[in-house]
Design an enzyme around this catalytic site. Sequence first.
Site, PDB file in Angstrom:
ATOM      1  N   GLY A 172      -4.722   2.465   1.050  1.00 51.98           N
ATOM      2  CA  GLY A 172      -3.526   2.901   0.350  1.00 51.98           C
ATOM      3  C   GLY A 172      -2.969   1.773  -0.507  1.00 51.98           C
ATOM      4  CB  CYS A 173      -0.870   1.782  -3.542  1.00 48.14           C
ATOM      5  SG  CYS A 173       0.357   3.031  -3.064  1.00 48.14           S
ATOM      6  CE1 TYR A 174       5.180   0.939  -2.013  1.00 47.61           C
ATOM      7  CE2 TYR A 174       4.490   3.111  -1.277  1.00 47.61           C
ATOM      8  CZ  TYR A 174       5.311   2.322  -2.046  1.00 47.61           C
ATOM      9  OH  TYR A 174       6.267   2.896  -2.839  1.00 47.61           O
ATOM     10  N   PRO A 175      -0.429  -0.469   1.659  1.00 44.99           N
ATOM     11  CG  PRO A 175      -1.258   1.057   3.222  1.00 44.99           C
ATOM     12  CD  PRO A 175      -0.644   0.976   1.852  1.00 44.99           C
ATOM     13  CB  THR A 176      -3.818  -2.688  -1.219  1.00 44.71           C
ATOM     14  OG1 THR A 176      -4.686  -1.554  -1.063  1.00 44.71           O
ATOM     15  CG2 THR A 176      -4.568  -3.793  -1.950  1.00 44.71           C
TER      16      THR A 176
END
Length: 375
Positions: A172-176
């Site tokens: 995911g974008c935030y988890p990256t």
Amino acid sequence: MICNRNILLTFLITSASAFTSFPSPRRIRNRASGFAFHSTSTSTSSKSTSTSLDAAAKKVFIDGEAGTTGLQVRDRLSKRDDIEIISPPSDLRKDEETRKKFINEADAVILCLPDDASIEAASWVEADNDRTVLIDASTAFRVDDTWTYGFPELSKEQREALQSSKRISNPGCYPTGFIGLTRPLVNAGILPAGTPLTVNAISGYSGGGKGLMTIFEEEEHEPWSGYGFALKHKHIPEMAKYSNLGKEPIFQPQIANFDQGMLVSVPLHYAWLKEGTTGQKIHDAIAKHYEESEFITVMPAGEDAVRDAGLLERGGFLRPDTLKNTNKMEMFVFYNDEAGQAVLCARLDNLGKGASGAAVQNMNIALGFDEKAGL
């Protein structure tokens, strides 16, 4: 006469290439099934036109190519002559039998679908098909141990796993951003497993898909919004798992009035960390982890150095959209040793390293291409 015909054919091909850079639709016959595929060749040279269907080119099917992530994946692949994008006619894009045929014809399938649709599509790979690589951009398989998490920069072992994997879950974008900041510190023994962290993050509105984009671009709307107040955001499980923290952080996501870009911030108290930790040591651990990375760069340590490097707007503001349309991610370590505090920040494009760029990077690794191809 044969010679003259060849000269004329060469002239026509070269002329057509010179006057257009738009894709030329072709129909490729699937010899096994007799099904007609629509392919796109995007090269503007006569040489590339003649070799676009070469046996070395890998077939890629983007299931959900009309969505926000799918469109960006297609754009990144369409400029390459080592990839042949296969697409069904627009009226058959949602047809189940058509999609099954495309999935099993492709060397790689990038699923740009909602979770339930991705789960269904993944089940359509035929039992004897051990060739097709599935890359899923949804959250459906991110904490599934039978899939490989698509973050090659996590470790040497993670990259090696991706090289042979046929099932890859795109982060995911935030988890990256969160995992990218915290995993090196956990691995270095600076940040203990189980530390209860918070994540404050802001994204461009494109992360909400076409519906939210329409609101922000065509309708009256708020300038900024916080959300996820039930504290059950779907990105939290992968944050806990792949950071190696084993503890779910409190996640405070926000969107604002810009289309693409993201800042992910993680505040730290030194009291939580290994004794003797300083801001410089935090920075050094993250920098060492990414010293050979193609796409992740660790910026100078501390606010003064970041300002001196010209990386702060008006000398004090870290803007979120600087890396728009790239697969890059920048890491910042801001700190105050006297106060015993640090703030880690990751800057990336939510649709780039946070979605389509990562999908292409993972595809490149799995298919044996140069990791940077198309990026």
